[in-house]
Each structure stands twice: as C-alpha cells, then as structure tokens.
Design an enzyme around this catalytic site. Structure first.
Site, PDB file in Angstrom:
ATOM      1  N   PHE A 126       0.816  -1.221   0.000  1.00  0.00           N
ATOM      2  CA  PHE A 126       0.000   0.000   0.000  1.00  0.00           C
ATOM      3  C   PHE A 126       0.844   1.262   0.000  1.00  0.00           C
ATOM      4  O   PHE A 126       0.361   2.332  -0.404  1.00  0.00           O
ATOM      5  CB  PHE A 126      -0.939   0.005   1.222  1.00  0.00           C
ATOM      6  CG  PHE A 126      -0.267   0.431   2.508  1.00  0.00           C
ATOM      7  CD1 PHE A 126      -0.112   1.778   2.804  1.00  0.00           C
ATOM      8  CD2 PHE A 126       0.236  -0.505   3.406  1.00  0.00           C
ATOM      9  CE1 PHE A 126       0.525   2.186   3.974  1.00  0.00           C
ATOM     10  CE2 PHE A 126       0.873  -0.106   4.573  1.00  0.00           C
ATOM     11  CZ  PHE A 126       1.023   1.244   4.856  1.00  0.00           C
ATOM     12  N   LYS A 181      -1.191  -7.164  -9.144  1.00  0.00           N
ATOM     13  CA  LYS A 181      -2.166  -7.285  -8.037  1.00  0.00           C
ATOM     14  C   LYS A 181      -1.742  -6.224  -7.020  1.00  0.00           C
ATOM     15  O   LYS A 181      -0.871  -6.455  -6.187  1.00  0.00           O
ATOM     16  CB  LYS A 181      -2.102  -8.691  -7.438  1.00  0.00           C
ATOM     17  CG  LYS A 181      -3.373  -9.163  -6.723  1.00  0.00           C
ATOM     18  CD  LYS A 181      -3.880  -8.278  -5.621  1.00  0.00           C
ATOM     19  CE  LYS A 181      -3.144  -8.441  -4.323  1.00  0.00           C
ATOM     20  NZ  LYS A 181      -3.541  -7.429  -3.298  1.00  0.00           N
ATOM     21  N   CYS A 201       9.468   1.881   3.418  1.00  0.00           N
ATOM     22  CA  CYS A 201      10.341   0.759   3.765  1.00  0.00           C
ATOM     23  C   CYS A 201      11.771   1.243   3.993  1.00  0.00           C
ATOM     24  O   CYS A 201      12.586   0.538   4.557  1.00  0.00           O
ATOM     25  CB  CYS A 201      10.326  -0.274   2.660  1.00  0.00           C
ATOM     26  SG  CYS A 201      10.976   0.386   1.140  1.00  0.00           S
ATOM     27  N   GLU A 205       8.850  -4.186  13.129  1.00  0.00           N
ATOM     28  CA  GLU A 205       8.746  -3.065  12.192  1.00  0.00           C
ATOM     29  C   GLU A 205       7.452  -2.327  12.543  1.00  0.00           C
ATOM     30  O   GLU A 205       6.361  -2.883  12.430  1.00  0.00           O
ATOM     31  CB  GLU A 205       8.667  -3.586  10.745  1.00  0.00           C
ATOM     32  CG  GLU A 205       8.546  -2.470   9.746  1.00  0.00           C
ATOM     33  CD  GLU A 205       8.345  -2.943   8.300  1.00  0.00           C
ATOM     34  OE1 GLU A 205       7.721  -3.994   8.091  1.00  0.00           O
ATOM     35  OE2 GLU A 205       8.810  -2.248   7.389  1.00  0.00           O
TER      36      GLU A 205
HETATM   37  P1  NAD Z   1       1.572  -6.591   3.052  1.00  0.00           P
HETATM   38  O1  NAD Z   1       2.586  -7.641   3.117  1.00  0.00           O
HETATM   39  O2  NAD Z   1       0.447  -6.619   4.037  1.00  0.00           O
HETATM   40  O3  NAD Z   1       0.852  -6.601   1.611  1.00  0.00           O
HETATM   41  C1  NAD Z   1       1.606  -6.607   0.419  1.00  0.00           C
HETATM   42  C2  NAD Z   1       0.784  -7.301  -0.660  1.00  0.00           C
HETATM   43  O4  NAD Z   1       0.554  -8.659  -0.265  1.00  0.00           O
HETATM   44  C3  NAD Z   1      -0.590  -6.673  -0.901  1.00  0.00           C
HETATM   45  O5  NAD Z   1      -0.844  -6.661  -2.277  1.00  0.00           O
HETATM   46  C4  NAD Z   1      -1.518  -7.595  -0.158  1.00  0.00           C
HETATM   47  O6  NAD Z   1      -2.810  -7.644  -0.707  1.00  0.00           O
HETATM   48  C5  NAD Z   1      -0.850  -8.947  -0.266  1.00  0.00           C
HETATM   49  N1  NAD Z   1      -1.146  -9.829   0.876  1.00  0.00           N
HETATM   50  C6  NAD Z   1      -1.430  -9.442   2.151  1.00  0.00           C
HETATM   51  N2  NAD Z   1      -1.647 -10.523   2.918  1.00  0.00           N
HETATM   52  C7  NAD Z   1      -1.473 -11.602   2.136  1.00  0.00           C
HETATM   53  C8  NAD Z   1      -1.541 -13.007   2.370  1.00  0.00           C
HETATM   54  N3  NAD Z   1      -1.829 -13.517   3.564  1.00  0.00           N
HETATM   55  N4  NAD Z   1      -1.299 -13.833   1.341  1.00  0.00           N
HETATM   56  C9  NAD Z   1      -0.995 -13.335   0.120  1.00  0.00           C
HETATM   57  N5  NAD Z   1      -0.920 -12.015  -0.145  1.00  0.00           N
HETATM   58  C10 NAD Z   1      -1.156 -11.161   0.838  1.00  0.00           C
HETATM   59  O7  NAD Z   1       2.327  -5.193   3.079  1.00  0.00           O
HETATM   60  P2  NAD Z   1       1.708  -3.741   3.169  1.00  0.00           P
HETATM   61  O8  NAD Z   1       1.158  -3.542   4.542  1.00  0.00           O
HETATM   62  O9  NAD Z   1       0.825  -3.469   2.001  1.00  0.00           O
HETATM   63  O10 NAD Z   1       3.020  -2.857   2.975  1.00  0.00           O
HETATM   64  C11 NAD Z   1       3.889  -2.518   4.014  1.00  0.00           C
HETATM   65  C12 NAD Z   1       5.039  -3.489   4.097  1.00  0.00           C
HETATM   66  O11 NAD Z   1       5.733  -3.513   2.872  1.00  0.00           O
HETATM   67  C13 NAD Z   1       6.079  -3.088   5.138  1.00  0.00           C
HETATM   68  O12 NAD Z   1       6.514  -4.252   5.780  1.00  0.00           O
HETATM   69  C14 NAD Z   1       7.188  -2.476   4.310  1.00  0.00           C
HETATM   70  O13 NAD Z   1       8.462  -2.515   4.891  1.00  0.00           O
HETATM   71  C15 NAD Z   1       7.129  -3.335   3.106  1.00  0.00           C
HETATM   72  N6  NAD Z   1       7.747  -2.674   1.973  1.00  0.00           N
HETATM   73  C16 NAD Z   1       8.972  -3.105   1.593  1.00  0.00           C
HETATM   74  C17 NAD Z   1       9.606  -2.498   0.533  1.00  0.00           C
HETATM   75  C18 NAD Z   1      10.945  -2.957   0.086  1.00  0.00           C
HETATM   76  O14 NAD Z   1      11.382  -2.490  -0.936  1.00  0.00           O
HETATM   77  N7  NAD Z   1      11.619  -3.848   0.784  1.00  0.00           N
HETATM   78  C19 NAD Z   1       8.981  -1.434  -0.149  1.00  0.00           C
HETATM   79  C20 NAD Z   1       7.731  -1.026   0.270  1.00  0.00           C
HETATM   80  C21 NAD Z   1       7.119  -1.664   1.330  1.00  0.00           C
END
Ligand code: NAD
Length: 496
Positions: free
Chosen positions: A149, A173, A281, A381
C-alpha cells in the site's frame, strides 16, 4: 459508493466473485470506494488475456517498444498531479510527497525507454573457423507483480516498466487498501499504445495472490510487502517453479557518530523518520547515537517535532498525513505503551496531539528514547511516525547492533570521518547504505534491494538486475554453410 473493478484485456471488468473490500480516505476516515476481490477464475482470465497478447508483443520491435515506453513516460508526467491526488486520497500521504513518489517511479519508465540498449547481447566472431557465437536475452512470458500500500504508483513502476519493455505481459495485483492509482496508470498505458492484455490489474487478497503463485502460465513473480508475506510468496512461488524476487520489511538504523554535525543529523532523522508518516520501507526507524552525541541529538530531534505540521495531505501546509487505516494507526500507537512498560522513555507521545482526536487516522510524531534491542518497539517493524533512539557507547557496538538485526534493507551513517564511513560501508550487512544520506533509495539505473529478511530471492529490483530478472539468456553458436570445408566429424565440438 464508487466501485473499483479489475482491468483485464484493456478494459474495466466488473468483478463477479461477490467479495469486496473497503477503501478509505485516511484523512477523513470515510469509506470512499469498494474494491472488487478477484476469484480464481478472474485471475485466470487476466493471465489468459496476457498470454493471448504475448506473442505479438514479444515480436514487436525494440524501437516500437521503446517508443511506447517514451509515450508512457510523457503521459505519466502529464498526469502526475492527478495520479498524486488519487494516491493522497487513498493512502493519505501529503500531495508533495505523492508527487515525489510518481517522479521516483517515473525514473524506472525512463530507464526502460533505453530498452534497445539494455537488451544488447554479446557477439564473438570466429570462435572457431567460420563459427560465430552470440548471446541474446528473451522475455520470460507472463509475469506478475504484487505490491504494497505504501507506494501505490512507484512500486508497480519498479516492476512493470522493465517487465513490459523486455517483451513480457504483466499482471498487477496492487494493494487492496489503495487500488485506485493502478487503474489510472492502466488507462494511461492503453492511451500510450500498449496493446490490450500486455498490462492487466486484478484486485484482491490472498485468494488472488495464491492463484498467481500456482498458475502454470505465470513464469515469474515480483513482490514487495511485509516479511512474513514475502517469505510465503518466495517459498510458494519457487516451489511452483517460478522465478521470484520478494522484497520484505525493514528496520532501518541511522548511526550518528560523535563527530557528526548534530543539526544536520537531527534534520535528517526527522525528515526520514516521519516523512510519509513513517510508512516507507526506507524510513529511519532507529537512531543509534554513539557516545556523547546522544543527549544533543535527542534534544535536537525533540526541538524539531512540534514544528512538524500534521494534517490532511491535500492541505499544502501539511508535511505529514494520516496513517493508512485506523487499525494500522492503533497498532502503531500501541508501541508507545509497550515501550513505556518495557522501560523506555517516551519523549513525545503523538496521541497527545490534537490530530489524534480527528476522524481521520492521524497520529502525531512520536519519539522514544533509551530503546533497548529486547523491546517490542525495537524488534518489530512499526511502520509509523514513531522514531526510537538506541544509545550505544562505541562504533563497534553500533555496527554489531545493525548486523544482528534480522532486517537489512537500508542503513545510514552520519559522520565527518571519511575513513569511518568507508569502514562502515565495508562491514555492514545491509543492502543499501547512506553516508550522510538518510534514505538511500538507489536511482533507477542501480538496483534496489535489501539483505537478510528484507529480500527473498537472488535478484534486486529494477535497474540492471530488473532487466536480468525479466529475461533469460540464450547463446547461439552459428556457422553458415561452406560446402568446400564440410566433412563428417564424430568428435566433440572444439575450436579449430
Ligand atoms: P503486506 O505484506 O500486508 O501486503 C503486500 C501485498 O501482499 C498486498 O498486495 C496484499 O494484498 C498482499 N497480501 C497481504 N496478505 C497476504 C496473504 N496472507 N497472502 C498473500 N498475499 C497477501 O504489506 P503492506 O502492509 O501493504 O506494505 C507494508 C510493508 O511492505 C512493510 O513491511 C514495508 O516494509 C514493506 N515494503 C517493503 C519495501 C521494500 O522495498 N523492501 C517497499 C515497500 C514496502
């Protein structure tokens, strides 16, 4: 209630699964949209549209693909403010930050405009008499991206720009929390002349993601999100024979050495700790103050905090917006309680700010001093506007702390000592290092990626590693018939 549906085969396709999720305006707390959640069949239809579009797209000349990338660049640039407006309305970040996000994403489109150059192979003439060898890189086929997000425009651009320029068809997605941006981008890609089916968007949750991970036609998956989901994506995707790069969460440290410029370090800590409400992140989550610098650094950060303007992201005076959802805001705030209970000093509690009582998902800027590595506020985090300070006695102790942390996304060191900075860059187990730079996100012609629990897979994202990820190599050994030298030879081929 406005509805956000899928984008399949170059048009909006209403979801039929009957499952939907809410989308909020985080600044007001109001639900503004409903987003369709894809069924297995709906994911299949996006993959099918991609597979149908693939042969013609793969065969499209490099110059034509590059021309379309240039047009995508122009259209995104022209619609930058509109894209930023959608980001702010669903994510909450302030407009200037959302505009900056689009700009950083656009760098990846610009990089992909040079695809004819990026896909150049090697050629060796006369490896044997009359025999030449050359290497080429070809697209993988149908590839998918699953995005978080916090960067609803930039992170998809990290992926799709190189993926489609390399000749793949891409299924996105996006996060179900702020899915609107991806639809706007899909329309612009079509307007730029990208053939229908080369870029599709399916919205949804675990059902859609798991179908992508097991779909036999999908050959590669790029993921960015939290570490537990990244691990799941990597393990499931690779088990199903896919190429996977899965970027996870982070806990980024900013080390301040005793010789650092305290004012500059405090400016950087506040900017990188609270920008985008800490939902980056690469945000600084922990300041590691070495030796005597601790008191001056904490004082300098504390003095700056009341001046940070928190408010609705559409207000040009706001510097920091709300968090993405109420649940997330409350989870972030809970770390202020656990920190207090576990013996840290809460210097500033953002729940005492006026914004906290508004209907939107606000939390004021918060600062926790005397954090220890065994505390929840250090281990987890937090992903919010809560900055921690760990006090250590020496550089070695600071290095040990960073290297012992399970995450390894970004790190920064603030010092005037070039030798210390160079030693740090040599010693630290983190993928992206800043020297007096707090958020060292690489420019598009380098690649982005953390180490340890911040990345699963072998490949970093975008830049040269992105092009390598979305292609596979082929080597051709060729000889043109010369009847005068032809003869039967059963020996193993060797150079002559
Ligand atoms: P998230 O892991 O909750 O969601 C990421 C994606 O995975 C979304 O599209 C979501 O719909 C999907 N998803 C969620 N739960 C799932 C499940 N159980 N099974 C399969 N898919 C699922 O992450 P978020 O809250 O959207 O984003 C924040 C996180 O992303 C933080 O941990 C941040 O550090 C990380 N992030 C990392 C980077 C990087 O480059 N390393 C960049 C941006 C964000």
């Amino acid at each position: 209630m406005e509805r956000i549906s899928h984008w399949i085969g170059g048009k909006v396709v209403a979801g039929e699964s009957g499952r939907r999720g809410p989308v909020f305006n985080p600044a007001t707390g109001e639900q503004t949209h409903e987003v369709d959640f894809a069924s297995i069949e709906e994911v299949d239809s996006a993959v099918e549209a991609a597979a149908d579009a693939l042969p013609a797209w793969r065969a499209t000349s490099l110059s034509r693909r590059s021309e379309i990338m240039f047009r995508i660049r122009e259209l995104i640039e022209r619609n930058r403010t509109e894209i930023a407006r959608v980001i702010t309305s669903q994510h909450g970040k302030v407009l200037s930050d959302a505009t900056g996000e689009v700009q950083r994403g656009l760098e990846n489109v610009e990089y992909a405009c040079g695809i004819p150059n990026l896909l150049k192979g090697g050629f060796s003439e006369q490896v044997s008499t009359g025999v030449d060898v050359y290497s080429i890189r070809q697209p993988l086929g149908v590839v998918a991206g699953i995005t978080p997000f916090n960067f609803p425009a930039m992170v998809p651009m990290w992926m799709f720009a190189n993926a489609i320029a390399c000749g793949n068809a891409f299924v996105l997605k996006p996060s179900e929390k702020d899915p609107g941006t991806s639809m706007l981008v899909a329309e612009l890609l079509k307007e730029a002349g990208l053939p229908d089916g080369v870029f599709s968007v399916v919205h949804g949750d675990k059902v859609a993601v798991d179908r992508i991970l097991e779909h036999p036609t999908v050959s590669a998956v790029s993921f960015v999100g939290s570490t537990p989901i990244a691990r799941h994506i990597y393990e499931t995707g690779t088990r199903n024979g896919k190429r996977v790069q899965a970027l996870g969460g982070a806990k980024n440290h900013m080390i301040v050495l005793p010789d650092a410029d305290v004012e500059m370090a405090a400016d950087a800590a506040v900017s990188a700790g609270y920008g985008s409400a800490g939902e980056r992140c690469m945000a600084v989550a922990v300041v590691v103050a070495v030796g005597d610098v601790a008191d001056p650094v904490v004082d300098a950060i504390r003095e700056r905090l009341p001046k940070v303007k928190v408010g609705d992201g559409t207000d040009p005076d706001s510097e920091m917006g709300p968090l993405v959802t109420r649940d997330h805001r409350d989870r972030v705030a809970s770390y202020l309680d656990s920190a207090r209970e576990q013996g840290a000093t809460v210097v500033r509690d953002g729940r005492e700010d006026e914004v906290y009582s508004r209907d939107g998902f606000f939390l004021g800027v918060s600062l926790i001093d005397r954090v220890r590595p065994d505390m929840d506020c250090y281990r987890d985090e937090i992903f919010g506007p809560v900055l921690g300070v760990v006090r250590v006695k020496t550089y070695d102790e600071a290095l040990e702390l960073v290297n012992a942390n399970p995450y390894g996304n970004g790190v920064a060191i603030f010092t005037r000592d070039g030798g210390a900075a160079r030693q740090f860059q040599f010693d630290v187990n983190v993928g992206m290092v800043g020297v007096n730079v707090p958020i060292p996100v690489p420019v598009a012609y380098y690649s982005f990626g953390g180490w340890k629990a911040s990345l699963f897979g072998d490949s970093h994202m975008y830049g040269p590693e992105g092009v390598a990820f979305y292609t596979r190599g082929k080597v051709v050994t060729a000889r043109w018939p010369d009847p005068s030298t032809s003869k039967v030879d059963l020996g193993f081929p060797r150079t002559r």
